[in-house]
Design a protein around this motif. Structure first.
Motif, PDB file in Angstrom:
ATOM      1  N   ALA A 229      30.888   0.802 -48.455  1.00 22.41           N
ATOM      2  CA  ALA A 229      32.104   0.193 -49.014  1.00 22.41           C
ATOM      3  C   ALA A 229      31.972   0.073 -50.525  1.00 22.41           C
ATOM      4  O   ALA A 229      30.921   0.369 -51.098  1.00 22.41           O
ATOM      5  CB  ALA A 229      32.350  -1.171 -48.387  1.00 22.41           C
ATOM      6  N   ALA A 232      31.217  -5.379 -54.673  1.00 23.46           N
ATOM      7  CA  ALA A 232      31.118  -6.684 -54.019  1.00 23.46           C
ATOM      8  C   ALA A 232      30.353  -7.639 -54.922  1.00 23.46           C
ATOM      9  O   ALA A 232      29.669  -7.222 -55.860  1.00 23.46           O
ATOM     10  CB  ALA A 232      30.437  -6.564 -52.661  1.00 23.46           C
ATOM     11  N   PHE A 243      30.118  -9.208 -44.310  1.00 25.70           N
ATOM     12  CA  PHE A 243      31.139  -9.860 -45.112  1.00 25.70           C
ATOM     13  C   PHE A 243      30.660  -9.910 -46.560  1.00 25.70           C
ATOM     14  O   PHE A 243      29.466  -9.820 -46.838  1.00 25.70           O
ATOM     15  CB  PHE A 243      31.409 -11.272 -44.594  1.00 25.70           C
ATOM     16  CG  PHE A 243      31.954 -11.300 -43.192  1.00 25.70           C
ATOM     17  CD1 PHE A 243      33.306 -11.461 -42.957  1.00 25.70           C
ATOM     18  CD2 PHE A 243      31.102 -11.139 -42.101  1.00 25.70           C
ATOM     19  CE1 PHE A 243      33.811 -11.466 -41.664  1.00 25.70           C
ATOM     20  CE2 PHE A 243      31.594 -11.143 -40.805  1.00 25.70           C
ATOM     21  CZ  PHE A 243      32.959 -11.312 -40.588  1.00 25.70           C
ATOM     22  N   SER A 244      31.599 -10.045 -47.482  1.00 30.14           N
ATOM     23  CA  SER A 244      31.233 -10.115 -48.894  1.00 30.14           C
ATOM     24  C   SER A 244      32.276 -10.901 -49.670  1.00 30.14           C
ATOM     25  O   SER A 244      33.414 -11.087 -49.207  1.00 30.14           O
ATOM     26  CB  SER A 244      31.114  -8.714 -49.502  1.00 30.14           C
ATOM     27  OG  SER A 244      32.412  -8.171 -49.772  1.00 30.14           O
ATOM     28  N   ASP A 246      34.512 -10.853 -53.263  1.00 30.56           N
ATOM     29  CA  ASP A 246      34.952  -9.862 -54.234  1.00 30.56           C
ATOM     30  C   ASP A 246      34.060  -9.988 -55.473  1.00 30.56           C
ATOM     31  O   ASP A 246      33.307 -10.963 -55.600  1.00 30.56           O
ATOM     32  CB  ASP A 246      36.419 -10.077 -54.590  1.00 30.56           C
ATOM     33  CG  ASP A 246      36.634 -11.346 -55.386  1.00 30.56           C
ATOM     34  OD1 ASP A 246      36.296 -12.441 -54.876  1.00 30.56           O
ATOM     35  OD2 ASP A 246      37.118 -11.267 -56.517  1.00 30.56           O
ATOM     36  N   ARG A 253      35.736 -11.233 -47.903  1.00 29.65           N
ATOM     37  CA  ARG A 253      36.244 -10.029 -47.240  1.00 29.65           C
ATOM     38  C   ARG A 253      35.383  -9.674 -46.032  1.00 29.65           C
ATOM     39  O   ARG A 253      34.185  -9.925 -46.012  1.00 29.65           O
ATOM     40  CB  ARG A 253      36.232  -8.822 -48.189  1.00 29.65           C
ATOM     41  CG  ARG A 253      37.150  -8.924 -49.399  1.00 29.65           C
ATOM     42  CD  ARG A 253      36.396  -9.382 -50.640  1.00 29.65           C
ATOM     43  NE  ARG A 253      35.230  -8.598 -50.943  1.00 29.65           N
ATOM     44  CZ  ARG A 253      35.257  -7.444 -51.667  1.00 29.65           C
ATOM     45  NH1 ARG A 253      36.393  -7.010 -52.163  1.00 29.65           N
ATOM     46  NH2 ARG A 253      34.140  -6.784 -51.904  1.00 29.65           N
ATOM     47  N   ARG A 254      36.011  -9.059 -45.042  1.00 32.23           N
ATOM     48  CA  ARG A 254      35.328  -8.523 -43.867  1.00 32.23           C
ATOM     49  C   ARG A 254      35.216  -7.012 -44.013  1.00 32.23           C
ATOM     50  O   ARG A 254      36.164  -6.354 -44.435  1.00 32.23           O
ATOM     51  CB  ARG A 254      36.114  -8.861 -42.593  1.00 32.23           C
ATOM     52  CG  ARG A 254      35.568  -8.212 -41.330  1.00 32.23           C
ATOM     53  CD  ARG A 254      36.442  -8.524 -40.128  1.00 32.23           C
ATOM     54  NE  ARG A 254      37.785  -7.953 -40.263  1.00 32.23           N
ATOM     55  CZ  ARG A 254      38.112  -6.706 -39.909  1.00 32.23           C
ATOM     56  NH1 ARG A 254      37.190  -5.882 -39.428  1.00 32.23           N
ATOM     57  NH2 ARG A 254      39.348  -6.280 -40.047  1.00 32.23           N
ATOM     58  N   TYR A 255      34.066  -6.458 -43.648  1.00 33.12           N
ATOM     59  CA  TYR A 255      33.882  -5.018 -43.727  1.00 33.12           C
ATOM     60  C   TYR A 255      34.485  -4.348 -42.507  1.00 33.12           C
ATOM     61  O   TYR A 255      34.106  -4.652 -41.366  1.00 33.12           O
ATOM     62  CB  TYR A 255      32.396  -4.675 -43.839  1.00 33.12           C
ATOM     63  CG  TYR A 255      32.104  -3.195 -43.796  1.00 33.12           C
ATOM     64  CD1 TYR A 255      32.760  -2.300 -44.646  1.00 33.12           C
ATOM     65  CD2 TYR A 255      31.162  -2.680 -42.901  1.00 33.12           C
ATOM     66  CE1 TYR A 255      32.491  -0.939 -44.608  1.00 33.12           C
ATOM     67  CE2 TYR A 255      30.877  -1.318 -42.865  1.00 33.12           C
ATOM     68  CZ  TYR A 255      31.551  -0.458 -43.720  1.00 33.12           C
ATOM     69  OH  TYR A 255      31.284   0.900 -43.672  1.00 33.12           O
ATOM     70  N   GLU A 261      36.240   0.038 -45.603  1.00 34.07           N
ATOM     71  CA  GLU A 261      36.905  -0.764 -46.630  1.00 34.07           C
ATOM     72  C   GLU A 261      36.688  -2.251 -46.373  1.00 34.07           C
ATOM     73  O   GLU A 261      36.348  -2.671 -45.271  1.00 34.07           O
ATOM     74  CB  GLU A 261      38.412  -0.479 -46.639  1.00 34.07           C
ATOM     75  CG  GLU A 261      38.777   0.947 -46.977  1.00 34.07           C
ATOM     76  CD  GLU A 261      40.288   1.180 -46.904  1.00 34.07           C
ATOM     77  OE1 GLU A 261      41.000   0.252 -46.435  1.00 34.07           O
ATOM     78  OE2 GLU A 261      40.736   2.253 -47.312  1.00 34.07           O
ATOM     79  N   TRP A 262      36.915  -3.042 -47.426  1.00 35.17           N
ATOM     80  CA  TRP A 262      36.898  -4.486 -47.321  1.00 35.17           C
ATOM     81  C   TRP A 262      38.296  -4.997 -46.963  1.00 35.17           C
ATOM     82  O   TRP A 262      39.286  -4.520 -47.506  1.00 35.17           O
ATOM     83  CB  TRP A 262      36.450  -5.130 -48.632  1.00 35.17           C
ATOM     84  CG  TRP A 262      35.049  -4.805 -49.061  1.00 35.17           C
ATOM     85  CD1 TRP A 262      34.674  -4.076 -50.156  1.00 35.17           C
ATOM     86  CD2 TRP A 262      33.841  -5.225 -48.422  1.00 35.17           C
ATOM     87  NE1 TRP A 262      33.305  -4.002 -50.237  1.00 35.17           N
ATOM     88  CE2 TRP A 262      32.765  -4.704 -49.183  1.00 35.17           C
ATOM     89  CE3 TRP A 262      33.564  -5.980 -47.288  1.00 35.17           C
ATOM     90  CZ2 TRP A 262      31.435  -4.916 -48.834  1.00 35.17           C
ATOM     91  CZ3 TRP A 262      32.236  -6.199 -46.941  1.00 35.17           C
ATOM     92  CH2 TRP A 262      31.186  -5.672 -47.709  1.00 35.17           C
ATOM     93  N   ARG A 263      38.375  -6.006 -46.066  1.00 34.51           N
ATOM     94  CA  ARG A 263      39.628  -6.636 -45.685  1.00 34.51           C
ATOM     95  C   ARG A 263      39.557  -8.119 -46.055  1.00 34.51           C
ATOM     96  O   ARG A 263      38.691  -8.843 -45.580  1.00 34.51           O
ATOM     97  CB  ARG A 263      39.877  -6.517 -44.182  1.00 34.51           C
ATOM     98  CG  ARG A 263      39.814  -5.098 -43.630  1.00 34.51           C
ATOM     99  CD  ARG A 263      40.926  -4.228 -44.144  1.00 34.51           C
ATOM    100  NE  ARG A 263      40.958  -2.945 -43.432  1.00 34.51           N
ATOM    101  CZ  ARG A 263      41.679  -1.907 -43.826  1.00 34.51           C
ATOM    102  NH1 ARG A 263      42.432  -1.992 -44.925  1.00 34.51           N
ATOM    103  NH2 ARG A 263      41.657  -0.774 -43.126  1.00 34.51           N
ATOM    104  N   ASP A 264      40.479  -8.569 -46.887  1.00 38.80           N
ATOM    105  CA  ASP A 264      40.497  -9.963 -47.329  1.00 38.80           C
ATOM    106  C   ASP A 264      40.765 -10.901 -46.155  1.00 38.80           C
ATOM    107  O   ASP A 264      41.677 -10.672 -45.356  1.00 38.80           O
ATOM    108  CB  ASP A 264      41.575 -10.152 -48.392  1.00 38.80           C
ATOM    109  CG  ASP A 264      41.528 -11.533 -49.014  1.00 38.80           C
ATOM    110  OD1 ASP A 264      42.009 -12.491 -48.375  1.00 38.80           O
ATOM    111  OD2 ASP A 264      41.012 -11.669 -50.141  1.00 38.80           O
TER     112      ASP A 264
END
Length: 315
Positions: A229, A232, A243-244, A246, A253-255, A261-264
């Motif tokens: 991804a 981060a 998870f990370s 931003d 965010r979840r991977y 991709e990252w999902r908020d």
């Protein structure tokens, strides 16, 4: 695309040794439990699935949430840090910094090691980095007996894929192969690392990409990392996934492994801990603890305030 990222430790040439914490009972200090016993049981009590643990403000009180409603049970008096996994629940004292294991009943804690620079739980094992960073040890599971398994390290990472340690000199990362002194080079230095139930992830030093370790190399010239991804800030891992934050540290965010991709999923908060299926977040002002449900994608307040938190991993 396979990339050369991350990690390893000139570390870890080791011989079997007696415990670094052979004499931890009877010293003055503040144990986590109201009735801290002098000798650990033959096996620690693994935490219940869905449990999350917190330390109250100022290190006063250790609390357990069992996954129902907003009820918390006080299980200890004082602590500085917590670690939880299949091996049990562990805490360091506020004054003596010794490591204690929870006996499964409120107030019952057993001292098992002298202070360490870092600790990690992986599967049924708990690991300790010596206070001066000179050696890595594994708890033998009874009393204060420990076995030396490696040399100097800077940081320990434990999780589903095993135990990893970073080199104190150049930041490279190594994986412990289960026998004292047997460590495998994984990669070059990274800004951060995290373990899920299946993978080791590393954030590049430039923080512009997160990469996934593909496992042992088939030959010395092969780099076993692939891009996972984008940029981060901090990384968090557990059985529920990767998870990370931003890069600015404001959003969590979840991977999404399928999309890469990252999902908020919401605000970052002060701390994050990843459990078997859920994620727990301590509010930025540490006044509340929230639980994220992966099925609904929503957050629910379950308690607080707290100084720190850790989620139970049962596998």
């Amino acid at each position: 695309m396979v990339v050369t990222v991350l990690l390893a430790v000139a570390l870890l040439a080791a011989n079997q040794d007696s415990s670094p914490g052979t004499d931890v009972s009877g010293a003055p200090g503040a144990p986590p439990g109201a009735t801290s016993a002098s000798r650990a049981p033959e096996s620690a009590a693994p935490p219940a699935a869905g449990s999350v643990f917190t330390i109250g403000p100022g290190g006063r009180g250790i609390y357990q949430w069992d996954g129902q409603g907003a009820a918390w049970t006080r299980i200890g008096d004082t602590a500085e840090r917590l670690w939880a996994g299949p091996a049990g629940l562990f805490a360091t004292g506020t004054r003596d910094r010794r490591l204690h294991v929870y006996g499964g009943r409120p107030g019952v804690w057993y001292p098992i090691a002298e202070p360490g620079r870092d600790f990690a739980v992986s599967g049924s094992h708990v690991y300790r980095l010596a206070k001066d960073g000179s050696a890595v040890f594994v708890w033998d599971g009874e009393g204060t007996s420990w076995t030396r398994i490696g040399g100097p390290a800077a940081r320990l990472y434990g999780g589903g894929p095993g135990l990893f340690a970073t080199d104190p000199g150049d930041g490279r990362i190594f994986k412990y192969r289960g026998r004292p002194g047997d460590w495998e080079y994984a990669g070059t230095a990274g800004a951060a690392f995290a373990l899920t139930d299946r993978h080791l992830y590393g954030l590049t030093l430039e923080r512009d990409a997160v990469n996934r370790w593909l496992g042992s190399r088939r030959k010395e010239t092969e780099y076993r990392w692939t891009r996972a991804a984008g940029p981060a800030g901090a990384l968090y891992g557990g059985a529920a996934g990767l998870f990370s934050t931003d890069p600015r540290g404001e959003r969590l965010r979840r991977y999404d492994e399928g999309a890469g991709e990252w999902r908020d999923i919401g605000p970052a908060g002060a701390e994050v801990s990843v459990g078997d299926r859920e994620v727990y977040r301590l509010a930025a002002n540490r006044a509340a603890v929230f639980r994220w449900d992966r099925n609904s994608g929503t957050w629910r307040r379950i308690g607080g305030p707290a100084q720190t938190l850790t989620a139970a991993l049962t596998h």
